[in-house]
Design an enzyme around this catalytic site. Structure first.
Site, PDB file in Angstrom:
ATOM      1  N   ASP A  91     -25.994  60.044 -47.475  1.00 48.08           N
ATOM      2  CA  ASP A  91     -26.192  60.104 -45.939  1.00 48.08           C
ATOM      3  C   ASP A  91     -25.148  60.448 -44.977  1.00 48.08           C
ATOM      4  O   ASP A  91     -25.065  61.263 -44.096  1.00 48.08           O
ATOM      5  CB  ASP A  91     -26.532  58.585 -45.690  1.00 48.08           C
ATOM      6  CG  ASP A  91     -27.670  58.707 -44.587  1.00 48.08           C
ATOM      7  OD1 ASP A  91     -28.074  59.538 -43.882  1.00 48.08           O
ATOM      8  OD2 ASP A  91     -28.151  57.393 -44.068  1.00 48.08           O
ATOM      9  N   LYS A 176     -29.736  48.747 -34.364  1.00 46.08           N
ATOM     10  CA  LYS A 176     -30.264  50.062 -34.092  1.00 46.08           C
ATOM     11  C   LYS A 176     -28.924  50.645 -34.560  1.00 46.08           C
ATOM     12  O   LYS A 176     -28.000  50.916 -34.221  1.00 46.08           O
ATOM     13  CB  LYS A 176     -30.086  50.485 -32.627  1.00 46.08           C
ATOM     14  CG  LYS A 176     -31.062  51.546 -31.998  1.00 46.08           C
ATOM     15  CD  LYS A 176     -30.813  52.596 -32.528  1.00 46.08           C
ATOM     16  CE  LYS A 176     -29.833  53.613 -31.997  1.00 46.08           C
ATOM     17  NZ  LYS A 176     -29.292  54.862 -32.610  1.00 46.08           N
ATOM     18  N   GLY A 229     -18.952  52.428 -31.077  1.00 50.06           N
ATOM     19  CA  GLY A 229     -19.078  53.864 -30.994  1.00 50.06           C
ATOM     20  C   GLY A 229     -18.196  54.763 -29.789  1.00 50.06           C
ATOM     21  O   GLY A 229     -17.009  54.141 -29.603  1.00 50.06           O
ATOM     22  N   SER A 230     -18.744  55.555 -29.334  1.00 45.87           N
ATOM     23  CA  SER A 230     -17.990  56.135 -28.307  1.00 45.87           C
ATOM     24  C   SER A 230     -17.628  55.517 -27.052  1.00 45.87           C
ATOM     25  O   SER A 230     -18.493  54.868 -26.569  1.00 45.87           O
ATOM     26  CB  SER A 230     -18.502  57.721 -28.237  1.00 45.87           C
ATOM     27  OG  SER A 230     -19.687  57.676 -27.486  1.00 45.87           O
ATOM     28  N   GLY A 234     -20.317  53.426 -24.355  1.00 44.55           N
ATOM     29  CA  GLY A 234     -19.870  52.053 -24.239  1.00 44.55           C
ATOM     30  C   GLY A 234     -19.699  51.782 -22.880  1.00 44.55           C
ATOM     31  O   GLY A 234     -20.327  50.644 -22.268  1.00 44.55           O
ATOM     32  N   SER A 235     -19.250  52.680 -22.032  1.00 46.43           N
ATOM     33  CA  SER A 235     -19.319  52.577 -20.759  1.00 46.43           C
ATOM     34  C   SER A 235     -20.389  52.443 -20.051  1.00 46.43           C
ATOM     35  O   SER A 235     -20.663  51.401 -19.234  1.00 46.43           O
ATOM     36  CB  SER A 235     -18.240  53.717 -19.996  1.00 46.43           C
ATOM     37  OG  SER A 235     -18.247  53.674 -18.823  1.00 46.43           O
ATOM     38  N   GLU A 251     -16.444  48.167 -29.255  1.00 43.37           N
ATOM     39  CA  GLU A 251     -15.395  48.568 -30.238  1.00 43.37           C
ATOM     40  C   GLU A 251     -15.583  50.102 -30.004  1.00 43.37           C
ATOM     41  O   GLU A 251     -16.527  50.681 -30.659  1.00 43.37           O
ATOM     42  CB  GLU A 251     -15.920  47.968 -31.580  1.00 43.37           C
ATOM     43  CG  GLU A 251     -14.683  47.734 -32.392  1.00 43.37           C
ATOM     44  CD  GLU A 251     -14.258  49.017 -32.982  1.00 43.37           C
ATOM     45  OE1 GLU A 251     -13.719  49.992 -32.590  1.00 43.37           O
ATOM     46  OE2 GLU A 251     -14.825  49.210 -34.379  1.00 43.37           O
ATOM     47  N   CYS A 285     -12.202  54.399 -36.391  1.00 41.51           N
ATOM     48  CA  CYS A 285     -11.755  54.304 -35.023  1.00 41.51           C
ATOM     49  C   CYS A 285     -10.549  53.964 -35.121  1.00 41.51           C
ATOM     50  O   CYS A 285      -9.662  54.293 -34.199  1.00 41.51           O
ATOM     51  CB  CYS A 285     -12.780  53.054 -34.363  1.00 41.51           C
ATOM     52  SG  CYS A 285     -12.952  51.787 -35.698  1.00 41.51           S
ATOM     53  N   GLU A 383      -9.073  61.464 -29.294  1.00 39.84           N
ATOM     54  CA  GLU A 383      -9.606  61.341 -30.544  1.00 39.84           C
ATOM     55  C   GLU A 383     -10.323  62.275 -30.990  1.00 39.84           C
ATOM     56  O   GLU A 383     -11.094  62.780 -30.455  1.00 39.84           O
ATOM     57  CB  GLU A 383     -10.595  59.898 -30.304  1.00 39.84           C
ATOM     58  CG  GLU A 383     -11.039  59.388 -31.653  1.00 39.84           C
ATOM     59  CD  GLU A 383     -12.200  58.266 -31.682  1.00 39.84           C
ATOM     60  OE1 GLU A 383     -12.822  58.317 -30.638  1.00 39.84           O
ATOM     61  OE2 GLU A 383     -11.915  57.267 -32.312  1.00 39.84           O
TER      62      GLU A 383
HETATM   63  P1  NAD Z   1     -22.067  57.414 -29.956  1.00 39.95           P
HETATM   64  O1  NAD Z   1     -21.480  56.587 -29.251  1.00 39.95           O
HETATM   65  O2  NAD Z   1     -23.184  58.636 -29.343  1.00 39.95           O
HETATM   66  O3  NAD Z   1     -22.908  56.641 -30.789  1.00 39.95           O
HETATM   67  C1  NAD Z   1     -22.984  55.454 -31.380  1.00 39.95           C
HETATM   68  C2  NAD Z   1     -24.332  54.616 -31.455  1.00 39.95           C
HETATM   69  O4  NAD Z   1     -24.832  54.528 -30.151  1.00 39.95           O
HETATM   70  C3  NAD Z   1     -25.407  55.331 -31.962  1.00 39.95           C
HETATM   71  O5  NAD Z   1     -26.144  54.156 -32.879  1.00 39.95           O
HETATM   72  C4  NAD Z   1     -26.044  55.935 -31.189  1.00 39.95           C
HETATM   73  O6  NAD Z   1     -27.579  56.159 -31.405  1.00 39.95           O
HETATM   74  C5  NAD Z   1     -26.159  54.785 -30.011  1.00 39.95           C
HETATM   75  N1  NAD Z   1     -26.436  55.480 -28.586  1.00 39.95           N
HETATM   76  C6  NAD Z   1     -26.023  56.699 -28.179  1.00 39.95           C
HETATM   77  N2  NAD Z   1     -26.444  56.736 -26.956  1.00 39.95           N
HETATM   78  C7  NAD Z   1     -26.965  55.650 -26.477  1.00 39.95           C
HETATM   79  C8  NAD Z   1     -27.302  54.920 -25.240  1.00 39.95           C
HETATM   80  N3  NAD Z   1     -27.396  55.824 -24.045  1.00 39.95           N
HETATM   81  N4  NAD Z   1     -27.954  53.725 -25.033  1.00 39.95           N
HETATM   82  C9  NAD Z   1     -27.743  53.153 -26.301  1.00 39.95           C
HETATM   83  N5  NAD Z   1     -27.285  53.457 -27.476  1.00 39.95           N
HETATM   84  C10 NAD Z   1     -26.886  54.827 -27.484  1.00 39.95           C
HETATM   85  O7  NAD Z   1     -21.295  58.268 -31.126  1.00 39.95           O
HETATM   86  P2  NAD Z   1     -21.324  59.389 -32.198  1.00 39.95           P
HETATM   87  O8  NAD Z   1     -22.344  60.411 -31.333  1.00 39.95           O
HETATM   88  O9  NAD Z   1     -21.819  58.550 -33.076  1.00 39.95           O
HETATM   89  O10 NAD Z   1     -20.072  59.938 -32.148  1.00 39.95           O
HETATM   90  C11 NAD Z   1     -19.397  60.467 -30.930  1.00 39.95           C
HETATM   91  C12 NAD Z   1     -17.988  59.959 -30.958  1.00 39.95           C
HETATM   92  O11 NAD Z   1     -17.759  58.674 -31.015  1.00 39.95           O
HETATM   93  C13 NAD Z   1     -17.300  60.455 -32.273  1.00 39.95           C
HETATM   94  O12 NAD Z   1     -16.784  61.710 -31.982  1.00 39.95           O
HETATM   95  C14 NAD Z   1     -16.095  59.263 -32.116  1.00 39.95           C
HETATM   96  O13 NAD Z   1     -15.173  59.776 -31.236  1.00 39.95           O
HETATM   97  C15 NAD Z   1     -16.748  58.162 -31.596  1.00 39.95           C
HETATM   98  N6  NAD Z   1     -17.178  57.155 -32.673  1.00 39.95           N
HETATM   99  C16 NAD Z   1     -16.414  55.980 -32.787  1.00 39.95           C
HETATM  100  C17 NAD Z   1     -16.686  55.014 -33.717  1.00 39.95           C
HETATM  101  C18 NAD Z   1     -15.817  53.669 -33.700  1.00 39.95           C
HETATM  102  O14 NAD Z   1     -15.793  53.102 -35.044  1.00 39.95           O
HETATM  103  N7  NAD Z   1     -15.146  53.278 -32.850  1.00 39.95           N
HETATM  104  C19 NAD Z   1     -17.515  55.233 -34.732  1.00 39.95           C
HETATM  105  C20 NAD Z   1     -18.535  56.705 -34.394  1.00 39.95           C
HETATM  106  C21 NAD Z   1     -17.961  57.359 -33.514  1.00 39.95           C
END
Ligand code: NAD
Length: 489
Positions: A91, A176, A229-230, A234-235, A251, A285, A383
């Site tokens: 995956d 999720k 995530g990103s 997060g914001s 985070e 991260c 990043e």
């Molecule tokens: P992302 O923030 O888009 O996704 C993380 C999670 O959030 C996923 O489950 C996604 O489905 C969910 N998500 C996306 N939009 C959302 C919304 N509007 N409301 C609620 N949930 C939502 O991150 P990504 O697309 O997987 O990766 C993009 C960037 O994020 C990467 O290039 C990297 O810079 C960063 N990232 C950081 C970490 C970390 O551990 N800190 C992990 C993965 C990615």
């Protein structure tokens, strides 16, 4: 492999039938389809979790009882570890031994929080009051329905960092997973089912973040959102949660520095710099993506680093001996290559690495070392989230600390020196939630994890991770027989 959503203890297909392809990043083969939950499934999952919290047994069980389920889930992961590890590698792309390590950690996380659940039983803190007419105590209680939104870099492990403490605390949860890597998270539903977890306590909705993720975050019946995530997402989650004062823990990303002093053993420095940035293809991260080396050591260290980076065996994560797999998906692969191109446009030198041409298919980036980048260049500031490290020399300890802290991020940092006093001094000066001395990346379930500045808010893991899912209540009793005498004189 699961192809349904896990809601209220049942496996259900999405009402509108939407499924998403699962692509092996090493071969680009579509080898499965996962269900994409929508607003209807978000509603059903929140309803189930709410009912399980408000009227079900889960928050009312003793910690000791809940611990039994958590331990059964830990064992469930261990029993299926080889199969789950292969699934994770197909995956996500990461080398199989890394998946095995992640899954062993995920199981350990459930065991760890089982112990903490037991410690919650009978936990009461007497509160000393200045007024002797009253006695007071503080107790902690589960905070309600929690949503966990997790990324694709450590799929089941990031899920476990949230599911295990939430369940230990007595919360109910909707998980999720990231749309690119949902397979093992869906299997966690089967593991919970086999462990006999009461219905509605854990619900698992794969699907798009912008659809089901957003619906969960916006839902007024959700008390807490834990997100990894990103930064931009997060914001947005923090802003959405503000509407009804949800508890939010975030985070997010980082641009973590690694300061190497000239008295360091060069071989150890090379090993830990590589572990800091090439492990998991740099999609970490806390990856130490900015390396600062004291000038006298810089030329030799750079030479050794290039030598060793070129030797890393790139290949399908399922193949024996692979140390670097493909990036997680096409989007991430293109993003990382764009970052490298831009670094060159902005004056950096690619000392080694870049696009890896060895295979016809798949998303390959070789271990990449950038030098000569300007301090305000994107490569140094942003990043990249790939196997790309920026390295530069420094002259003095003060300069190293200044450069290390000169970032909007503050997740992790590392320092290496043979001089313990100096290492401690620099560790104290680094503005980051995680500081490693003489190493980079080892992560322990017992220790707090989270970022300063724009790397997030709140802490996961350890007892701090449990605090995320608890409310504190004071119970104060009047013990004096004296009349209060305010209205009734
Ligand atoms: P992302 O923030 O888009 O996704 C993380 C999670 O959030 C996923 O489950 C996604 O489905 C969910 N998500 C996306 N939009 C959302 C919304 N509007 N409301 C609620 N949930 C939502 O991150 P990504 O697309 O997987 O990766 C993009 C960037 O994020 C990467 O290039 C990297 O810079 C960063 N990232 C950081 C970490 C970390 O551990 N800190 C992990 C993965 C990615």
């Amino acid at each position: 492999m699961q192809n349904k959503l896990f809601i209220d203890g049942q496996w259900v297909a999405p009402a509108d039938g939407t499924m998403l392809p699962v692509i092996d990043p090493a071969t680009e083969e579509v080898f499965h389809h996962i269900p994409a939950a929508g607003a209807a499934e978000a509603e059903a999952a929140v309803k189930a979790a709410r009912e399980a919290f408000d009227n079900g047994p889960w928050p009312r069980l003793s910690g000791k009882e809940r611990a039994k389920y958590l331990r059964a889930m830990a064992q469930g992961i261990r029993d299926r570890l080889p199969e789950l590890a292969r699934l994770e590698t197909r995956d996500n792309g990461k080398p199989l031994p890394e998946s095995e390590w992640d899954l062993a950690d995920a199981a350990g996380c459930f065991d760890f929080y089982a112990d903490l659940a037991e410690e919650l039983d009978g936990e009461v803190e007497e509160v000393k009051l200045a007024d002797a007419r009253f006695v007071s105590k503080a107790v902690r209680e589960p905070l309600g329905v929690a949503v966990a939104i997790v990324p694709w870099n450590y799929p089941l492990l990031m899920a476990s960092w949230k599911v295990a403490p939430a369940l230990a605390a007595g919360c109910t949860m909707i998980l999720k997973p990231a749309e690119t890597t949902s397979l093992t998270a869906l299997e966690l539903g089967a593991i919970a089912e086999a462990a006999g977890l009461p219905k509605g306590v854990l619900n698992i909705l794969s699907g798009k973040g912008s659809v089901v993720g957003q619906a969960l975050v916006d839902h007024p019946q959700v008390d807490k959102v834990a997100f990894t995530g990103s930064g931009p997402v997060g914001s947005r989650i923090m802003a959405a949660g503000a509407k009804d004062i949800k508890r939010i823990s975030l985070e997010l990303g980082g641009k973590s520095p690694f300061v190497v002093f000239a008295d360091s053993d060069i071989e150890k420095a090379v090993e830990w710099i590589m572990f800091g940035i090439f492990w998991n293809q740099g999609q970490v991260c806390s990856a130490t993506s900015r390396v600062l080396v004291e000038a006298p050591l810089y030329p030799k260290l750079l030479e050794r680093l290039i030598e060793e980076a070129k030797k890393i065996k790139i290949g399908n994560g399922l193949d024996e001996g692979t140390l670097l797999g493909p990036l997680v998906n096409k989007g991430q692969y293109e993003d990382v290559l764009r970052h490298i191109d831009r670094a060159v446009e902005q004056g950096a030198t690619v000392a080694c690495g870049g696009k890896h041409e060895g295979f016809n298919r798949g998303f390959w980036v070789a271990p990449t070392i950038l030098t000569d980048m300007a301090l305000d260049s994107d490569a140094w500031v942003e990043e990249i989230f790939g196997p790309v490290v920026c390295i530069r020399p420094f002259e003095t300890e003060d300069e190293a600390i200044h450069l290390a802290n000169d970032s909007r991020f503050g997740l992790a940092a590392a320092v290496m020196s043979d001089d313990d006093a100096r290492a401690e001094r620099v560790a104290a000066a680094l503005r980051a939630g995680i500081v490693w001395i003489n190493c980079s990346q080892p992560t322990f379930t017992e220790a707090p994890w989270g970022g300063y500045k724009q790397s997030g808010t709140g802490r996961e893991l350890g007892r701090w991770g449990l605090d995320n899912y608890l409310e504190t209540k004071q119970i104060t009793r009047l013990v004096s027989d004296e009349p209060w005498g305010w209205y009734l004189k």
